[in-house]
Design a protein around this motif. Structure first.
Motif, PDB file in Angstrom:
ATOM      1  N   LYS A  56       0.808  -1.222   0.000  1.00 35.86           N
ATOM      2  CA  LYS A  56       0.000   0.000   0.000  1.00 35.86           C
ATOM      3  C   LYS A  56       0.843   1.275   0.000  1.00 35.86           C
ATOM      4  O   LYS A  56       0.291   2.372  -0.054  1.00 35.86           O
ATOM      5  CB  LYS A  56      -0.919   0.012   1.229  1.00 35.86           C
ATOM      6  CG  LYS A  56      -1.991  -1.063   1.222  1.00 35.86           C
ATOM      7  CD  LYS A  56      -2.879  -0.951   2.449  1.00 35.86           C
ATOM      8  CE  LYS A  56      -3.988  -1.980   2.430  1.00 35.86           C
ATOM      9  NZ  LYS A  56      -4.865  -1.889   3.626  1.00 35.86           N
ATOM     10  N   GLU A 135      -8.481  -6.086  -3.126  1.00 38.91           N
ATOM     11  CA  GLU A 135      -7.645  -5.973  -1.928  1.00 38.91           C
ATOM     12  C   GLU A 135      -6.929  -7.289  -1.631  1.00 38.91           C
ATOM     13  O   GLU A 135      -5.745  -7.293  -1.270  1.00 38.91           O
ATOM     14  CB  GLU A 135      -8.503  -5.567  -0.733  1.00 38.91           C
ATOM     15  CG  GLU A 135      -8.896  -4.107  -0.724  1.00 38.91           C
ATOM     16  CD  GLU A 135      -7.680  -3.197  -0.593  1.00 38.91           C
ATOM     17  OE1 GLU A 135      -7.031  -3.213   0.480  1.00 38.91           O
ATOM     18  OE2 GLU A 135      -7.365  -2.494  -1.567  1.00 38.91           O
ATOM     19  N   ARG A 138      -4.209  -7.703  -4.261  1.00 39.25           N
ATOM     20  CA  ARG A 138      -3.094  -6.781  -4.011  1.00 39.25           C
ATOM     21  C   ARG A 138      -2.209  -7.307  -2.889  1.00 39.25           C
ATOM     22  O   ARG A 138      -0.988  -7.281  -2.969  1.00 39.25           O
ATOM     23  CB  ARG A 138      -3.627  -5.396  -3.655  1.00 39.25           C
ATOM     24  CG  ARG A 138      -2.529  -4.386  -3.325  1.00 39.25           C
ATOM     25  CD  ARG A 138      -3.092  -3.205  -2.585  1.00 39.25           C
ATOM     26  NE  ARG A 138      -3.961  -3.600  -1.484  1.00 39.25           N
ATOM     27  CZ  ARG A 138      -3.511  -4.155  -0.360  1.00 39.25           C
ATOM     28  NH1 ARG A 138      -2.231  -4.391  -0.194  1.00 39.25           N
ATOM     29  NH2 ARG A 138      -4.352  -4.490   0.592  1.00 39.25           N
ATOM     30  N   SER A 139      -2.836  -7.816  -1.829  1.00 43.07           N
ATOM     31  CA  SER A 139      -2.081  -8.378  -0.718  1.00 43.07           C
ATOM     32  C   SER A 139      -1.260  -9.581  -1.174  1.00 43.07           C
ATOM     33  O   SER A 139      -0.083  -9.716  -0.816  1.00 43.07           O
ATOM     34  CB  SER A 139      -3.047  -8.784   0.401  1.00 43.07           C
ATOM     35  OG  SER A 139      -2.353  -9.392   1.468  1.00 43.07           O
TER      36      SER A 139
END
Length: 276
Positions: A56, A135, A138-139
């Motif tokens: 992030k 999300e 992305r993680s």
């Protein structure tokens, strides 16, 4: 003194497994020790370390952050926690860092993407499945990238683990039972040799962190080996002062009984004026 290294995967229920496992076997469970240690050593906010880990961080943060320091200080704390024994370590590359130690049980807890997305939607109390999936992905990408860069491995490769558990099909309670059984098997019994190996790796990590903490040795890239308190330094340094500083820093590290300084000084190149 069981040491269990587990993966961290958003929505996999690995956290639930770790907490129940720790309660079942009366083990400590790593919580915020690593992020606090790394942030404190680097004198940066804990939130920055979290953003870097989860993918992030903004472009400027990624460009200006010292990822090598993050790796060095992470390893120092992970080995220190493992060396104390009776602990569950989750994430932070624990499975790769500790895999060389025979008595450490390395476990991956995983789950289908659909179930993980549903879990995150519940945690966020949202019906936006597209956002939740982005999300989770992305993680995953951040974890995969970090594992490849630090250890040269493919994140999730089953050969990296002693046990892989799929919480789509196996309950948290069954995961705990399977891991507990594995810790009691003779293959994972702690021996004098296995603990000595962990001690040596812990000292190596402590030495690398000490070199990183001191300005004169912060940027040197050398090999550190430790055995029974004796540390050997290999590699090339820029000058004799850097060689001396490295030995001095290492000699002052707790647990170091002696230093064999095999560092070589880089030969100076002759300088020629242009046009001749």
């Amino acid at each position: 003194m069981p040491v269990i290294a587990m993966t961290q995967e958003m929505g996999s229920l690995a956290k639930d497994v770790a907490l129940e496992l720790a309660a079942s076997l009366n083990l400590a469970v790593m919580r915020h020790e690593v992020i606090e240690h790394v942030a404190g050593k680097m004198n940066v906010p804990k939130s920055l370390i979290s953003r870097l880990r989860e993918g992030k961080a903004g472009l400027v943060e990624r460009f200006t952050s010292d990822e090598r320091s993050v790796a060095v200080y992470t390893a120092e704390e992970m080995f220190a926690l493992a060396d104390g024994g009776n602990v569950v370590l989750r994430g932070w590359g624990a499975t790769c860092l500790l895999r060389p130690v025979p008595h450490v049980v390395c476990v991956r807890v995983t789950r289908s993407l659909r179930k993980r997305v549903e879990w995150l939607m519940g945690e966020l109390q949202t019906d936006d499945a597209e956002f939740a999936e982005s999300e989770v992905r992305r993680s995953d990408e951040a974890h995969a990238s970090r594992m490849h860069e630090r250890f040269g491995v493919r994140w999730g490769d089953p050969v990296l683990y002693d046990l892989v558990l799929n919480t789509d099909r196996v309950s948290v309670e069954s995961c705990v039972e399977q891991i507990s059984r594995l810790t009691s098997r003779p293959e994972f019994a702690e021996t004098t040799d296995s603990h000595a190996l962990l001690d040596n790796l812990t000292l190596q990590a402590r030495v690398r962190a000490a070199l990183k903490e001191h300005a004169p040795t912060r940027d040197i890239d050398i090999t550190v080996e430790a055995g029974n308190g004796r540390v050997v330094l290999y590699g090339i340094v820029v000058n004799a002062e850097e060689r001396t500083q490295a030995k001095s820093v290492v000699a002052a590290v707790s647990g170091v009984a002696g230093v064999d300084n095999q560092l070589k000084v880089m030969a100076r190149s002759k300088l020629f004026t242009s046009g001749r």
